[in-house]
Design a protein around this motif. Structure first.
Motif, PDB file in Angstrom:
ATOM      1  N   LEU A   4       1.268  71.311  56.895  1.00 16.67           N
ATOM      2  CA  LEU A   4       1.152  70.397  58.019  1.00 16.67           C
ATOM      3  C   LEU A   4       1.301  71.131  59.341  1.00 16.67           C
ATOM      4  CD1 LEU A   4       0.978  67.473  58.939  1.00 16.67           C
ATOM      5  CD2 LEU A   4       3.448  67.338  58.689  1.00 16.67           C
ATOM      6  N   LEU A   5       0.364  70.876  60.244  1.00 13.42           N
ATOM      7  CA  LEU A   5       0.419  71.437  61.588  1.00 13.42           C
ATOM      8  C   LEU A   5       0.133  70.291  62.548  1.00 13.42           C
ATOM      9  CD1 LEU A   5       0.445  73.830  63.585  1.00 13.42           C
ATOM     10  CD2 LEU A   5      -1.994  74.047  63.195  1.00 13.42           C
ATOM     11  N   LEU A   6       1.169  69.738  63.173  1.00 15.59           N
ATOM     12  CA  LEU A   6       0.981  68.624  64.097  1.00 15.59           C
ATOM     13  C   LEU A   6       0.742  69.157  65.501  1.00 15.59           C
ATOM     14  CD1 LEU A   6       3.775  66.177  62.911  1.00 15.59           C
ATOM     15  CD2 LEU A   6       1.325  66.040  62.502  1.00 15.59           C
ATOM     16  N   ALA A  11      -6.553  79.150  51.750  1.00  9.03           N
ATOM     17  CA  ALA A  11      -6.982  79.328  50.365  1.00  9.03           C
ATOM     18  C   ALA A  11      -6.844  80.791  49.985  1.00  9.03           C
ATOM     19  CB  ALA A  11      -8.433  78.884  50.190  1.00  9.03           C
ATOM     20  N   ASP A  12      -6.136  81.037  48.900  1.00  7.49           N
ATOM     21  CA  ASP A  12      -5.942  82.399  48.421  1.00  7.49           C
ATOM     22  C   ASP A  12      -5.421  83.307  49.540  1.00  7.49           C
ATOM     23  OD1 ASP A  12      -5.913  84.256  46.355  1.00  7.49           O
ATOM     24  OD2 ASP A  12      -7.964  84.921  46.750  1.00  7.49           O
ATOM     25  N   GLY A  13      -4.503  82.747  50.345  1.00  4.17           N
ATOM     26  CA  GLY A  13      -3.892  83.526  51.417  1.00  4.17           C
ATOM     27  C   GLY A  13      -4.756  83.685  52.657  1.00  4.17           C
ATOM     28  N   ARG A  14      -5.942  83.050  52.672  1.00  5.20           N
ATOM     29  CA  ARG A  14      -6.841  83.185  53.828  1.00  5.20           C
ATOM     30  C   ARG A  14      -7.052  81.841  54.499  1.00  5.20           C
ATOM     31  NH1 ARG A  14     -11.694  86.793  51.608  1.00  5.20           N
ATOM     32  NH2 ARG A  14     -12.749  85.017  52.512  1.00  5.20           N
ATOM     33  N   TYR A  15      -6.998  81.840  55.804  1.00  6.27           N
ATOM     34  CA  TYR A  15      -7.189  80.633  56.598  1.00  6.27           C
ATOM     35  C   TYR A  15      -8.619  80.116  56.428  1.00  6.27           C
ATOM     36  CZ  TYR A  15      -7.513  77.649  60.727  1.00  6.27           C
ATOM     37  OH  TYR A  15      -7.707  76.603  61.578  1.00  6.27           O
ATOM     38  N   LYS A  16      -8.766  78.801  56.149  1.00  2.00           N
ATOM     39  CA  LYS A  16     -10.091  78.207  55.946  1.00  2.00           C
ATOM     40  C   LYS A  16     -10.455  77.192  57.019  1.00  2.00           C
ATOM     41  CE  LYS A  16     -11.316  80.119  52.074  1.00  2.00           C
ATOM     42  NZ  LYS A  16     -12.462  80.973  51.978  1.00  2.00           N
ATOM     43  N   GLY A  17      -9.496  76.752  57.817  1.00  9.88           N
ATOM     44  CA  GLY A  17      -9.768  75.753  58.839  1.00  9.88           C
ATOM     45  C   GLY A  17      -8.746  74.639  58.781  1.00  9.88           C
ATOM     46  N   THR A  18      -9.071  73.537  59.446  1.00  9.12           N
ATOM     47  CA  THR A  18      -8.161  72.405  59.458  1.00  9.12           C
ATOM     48  C   THR A  18      -8.885  71.143  59.005  1.00  9.12           C
ATOM     49  OG1 THR A  18      -8.629  71.902  61.768  1.00  9.12           O
ATOM     50  CG2 THR A  18      -6.734  73.322  61.333  1.00  9.12           C
ATOM     51  N   ALA A  19      -8.115  70.198  58.530  1.00  7.39           N
ATOM     52  CA  ALA A  19      -8.626  68.880  58.169  1.00  7.39           C
ATOM     53  C   ALA A  19      -7.836  67.856  58.974  1.00  7.39           C
ATOM     54  CB  ALA A  19      -8.466  68.627  56.666  1.00  7.39           C
ATOM     55  N   GLU A  20      -8.556  67.014  59.706  1.00  9.39           N
ATOM     56  CA  GLU A  20      -7.882  65.985  60.495  1.00  9.39           C
ATOM     57  C   GLU A  20      -7.085  65.077  59.571  1.00  9.39           C
ATOM     58  OE1 GLU A  20      -8.833  62.334  63.591  1.00  9.39           O
ATOM     59  OE2 GLU A  20     -10.474  63.602  62.908  1.00  9.39           O
ATOM     60  N   GLY A  54      -3.012  64.066  63.437  1.00  2.00           N
ATOM     61  CA  GLY A  54      -2.759  65.491  63.553  1.00  2.00           C
ATOM     62  C   GLY A  54      -3.762  66.233  62.720  1.00  2.00           C
ATOM     63  N   ALA A  55      -3.367  67.377  62.208  1.00  2.00           N
ATOM     64  CA  ALA A  55      -4.264  68.173  61.385  1.00  2.00           C
ATOM     65  C   ALA A  55      -3.458  68.918  60.338  1.00  2.00           C
ATOM     66  CB  ALA A  55      -5.038  69.163  62.243  1.00  2.00           C
ATOM     67  N   MET A  56      -4.093  69.182  59.223  1.00  2.00           N
ATOM     68  CA  MET A  56      -3.501  70.037  58.196  1.00  2.00           C
ATOM     69  C   MET A  56      -4.240  71.360  58.229  1.00  2.00           C
ATOM     70  SD  MET A  56      -2.679  68.056  54.706  1.00  2.00           S
ATOM     71  CE  MET A  56      -1.330  66.913  54.623  1.00  2.00           C
ATOM     72  N   GLU A  57      -3.482  72.423  58.254  1.00  2.00           N
ATOM     73  CA  GLU A  57      -4.057  73.756  58.210  1.00  2.00           C
ATOM     74  C   GLU A  57      -4.349  74.095  56.750  1.00  2.00           C
ATOM     75  OE1 GLU A  57      -1.549  77.311  59.032  1.00  2.00           O
ATOM     76  OE2 GLU A  57      -2.838  77.368  60.816  1.00  2.00           O
TER      77      GLU A  57
END
Length: 129
Positions: A9-11, A26-35, A20-23
């Motif tokens: 969770l990243l508010l 995946a497999d230790g790599r940033y993939k983006g955020t989901a509202e 807010g958004a969830m960061e």
């Protein structure tokens, strides 16, 4: 081999308390955020963002309230107001209803942890935060 997706969770400070958004990592790599949107204790994620994170095409039919995620030729069908999804003709319980926020569909975050969804995407999700 299954990859693990960790959603934390990243508010955003400027967001209202229910959004807010969830960061997504995946497999230790940033993939983006989901509202994210919360209704009571239920967390919902933007269907458009879920599709983007998993590499699925998202088809939204606002007049009928239908939503289709297409991944590797397989379809996941959802309907606003329904607490089940259909994958390969099989009903999958979502734990909560798909909702509409403005003109955008939101799916229960618990969908990401359902075993059929994990098998469909080839990724196992863990929700944290």
């Amino acid at each position: 081999m299954r990859l693990t997706i960790l959603l934390s969770l990243l508010l955003f400070a400027s967001s209202p308390p229910k959004g807010g958004a969830m960061e997504v990592v995946a497999d230790g790599r940033y993939k983006g955020t989901a509202e994210e949107y919360r209704v009571g204790k239920t967390v919902y994620l933007s269907a458009k963002d879920v599709g983007s994170v998993y590499g699925a095409q998202v088809y939204w039919f606002p007049v009928s309230g239908r939503l289709r995620l297409s991944l590797r030729g397989r379809q996941l069908e959802l309907m606003v107001g329904s607490d089940t999804a259909i994958l390969d003709g099989k009903r999958i319980p979502l734990g909560a209803q798909v909702i509409l926020r403005g003109t955008e569909a939101f799916v229960p975050a618990g969908l990401l942890s359902v075993k059929e969804f994990s098998a469909w995407t080839g990724l196992r999700a863990d929700l944290a935060g």
